[in-house]
Design an enzyme around this catalytic site. Structure first.
Site, short mmCIF file in Angstrom:
data_model
loop_
_atom_site.label_atom_id
_atom_site.label_comp_id
_atom_site.label_asym_id
_atom_site.label_seq_id
_atom_site.Cartn_x
_atom_site.Cartn_y
_atom_site.Cartn_z
N PRO A 1 15.64 12.63 -26.54
CA PRO A 1 16.46 13.84 -26.41
C PRO A 1 17.93 13.57 -26.10
CG PRO A 1 15.02 13.58 -24.50
CD PRO A 1 14.57 12.58 -25.53
N ASN A 2 18.75 14.36 -26.75
CA ASN A 2 20.21 14.37 -26.58
C ASN A 2 20.93 13.16 -27.19
OD1 ASN A 2 20.22 16.87 -25.06
ND2 ASN A 2 19.27 15.70 -23.42
N ARG B 1 28.69 13.34 -26.73
CA ARG B 1 28.06 13.53 -25.42
C ARG B 1 28.60 12.50 -24.42
NH1 ARG B 1 22.00 11.40 -23.91
NH2 ARG B 1 21.91 12.31 -21.83
N TYR C 1 28.40 7.11 -22.77
CA TYR C 1 27.60 6.67 -23.92
C TYR C 1 28.42 6.14 -25.10
CZ TYR C 1 23.93 9.04 -21.32
OH TYR C 1 23.04 9.42 -20.35
N ASN D 1 14.66 4.27 -27.11
CA ASN D 1 15.45 4.85 -26.03
C ASN D 1 14.91 6.27 -25.86
OD1 ASN D 1 17.25 5.99 -24.26
ND2 ASN D 1 19.09 5.22 -25.29
N ALA E 1 15.91 10.97 -21.26
CA ALA E 1 15.41 11.44 -19.96
C ALA E 1 13.88 11.36 -19.84
CB ALA E 1 15.88 12.87 -19.71
N GLU F 1 12.60 -1.49 -24.65
CA GLU F 1 13.22 -0.29 -24.06
C GLU F 1 14.73 -0.51 -23.98
OE1 GLU F 1 11.71 0.42 -20.14
OE2 GLU F 1 13.15 2.02 -19.71
N HIS G 1 18.52 1.27 -22.92
CA HIS G 1 19.35 2.33 -22.35
C HIS G 1 20.81 1.94 -22.55
CE1 HIS G 1 15.92 4.35 -20.79
NE2 HIS G 1 15.49 3.19 -20.30
N ARG H 1 23.46 4.63 -11.77
CA ARG H 1 23.60 6.08 -11.86
C ARG H 1 22.66 6.77 -10.85
NH1 ARG H 1 23.28 7.78 -17.93
NH2 ARG H 1 24.25 9.67 -17.07
C1 DQA Z 1 19.76 6.93 -21.38
C2 DQA Z 1 19.74 7.10 -19.87
C3 DQA Z 1 18.90 8.30 -19.48
O1 DQA Z 1 18.89 8.44 -18.07
C4 DQA Z 1 19.49 9.56 -20.08
O2 DQA Z 1 18.68 10.68 -19.76
C5 DQA Z 1 19.70 9.45 -21.54
C6 DQA Z 1 20.22 8.20 -22.08
C7 DQA Z 1 20.71 5.80 -21.84
O3 DQA Z 1 20.64 5.44 -22.98
O4 DQA Z 1 21.51 5.32 -21.03
O5 DQA Z 1 19.52 10.40 -22.29
O6 DQA Z 1 18.46 6.60 -21.83
#
Ligand code: DQA
Length: 144
Positions: A9-10, A17, A22, A73, A76, A96, A98, A105
């Site tokens: 998501p997102n 964003r 990011y 990835n 959240a 995984e 990020h 954070r």
């Molecule tokens: C994320 C970190 C997560 O905490 C966040 O909710 C994201 C992106 C990252 O790529 O740093 O959506 O996975």
């Protein structure tokens, strides 16, 4: 060899964003870059993004059925979705990723339902983390 890059998501909003967190690369640019990098490595890279948990679980099942490695990835979902964690454990191996350093954070980002079973974890290297993950998976694939 096919490798799935699955973004949650997102992450479709990359580029606009929170660019300070990011970066400025859009999801489309990232996808194009990873497909090109995969071609150089002789890997068929398939990049997908979804904001729907069930869709992500379906993609993980697809990768499991195809015995294809996954770079994920989960956004959240990483921090609380045991359904995503359970589905990820069905694939032969996953890395995984990020983009941000989740450990620098908020506290809720320090916990991951994916990390324990991951083949590797790449955190805080920006979108370049996907390249590192691909290199790792390529090495594993070549070893296999
Ligand atoms: C994320 C970190 C997560 O905490 C966040 O909710 C994201 C992106 C990252 O790529 O740093 O959506 O996975």
């Amino acid at each position: 060899m096919k490798v799935y890059v699955l973004n949650g998501p997102n992450l479709g909003r990359l580029g606009s964003r929170e660019p300070d967190v990011y970066g400025a690369t859009s999801h489309a640019q990232l996808a194009e870059h990873l497909v090109e990098s995969g071609a150089v490595l002789g890997i068929d890279v398939v990049v997908r993004q979804t904001d729907h948990e069930g869709e992500m679980i379906g993609w993980l099942h697809e990768a499991a059925d195809e015995k294809a490695p996954v770079i994920i990835n989960a956004g959240a979902w990483t921090h609380y979705s045991h359904a995503i964690g359970d589905a990820a454990r069905l694939v032969p191996l996953y890395v995984e990723v990020h983009i941000s350093n989740v450990y620098a954070r908020e506290e809720f980002r320090h916990r991951s339902v994916l990390s324990a079973a991951a083949s590797g974890i790449i955190v805080g290297c920006g979108v370049g983390g996907y390249d590192l993950a691909l290199a790792h998976v390529a090495g594993l694939v070549l070893d296999a």
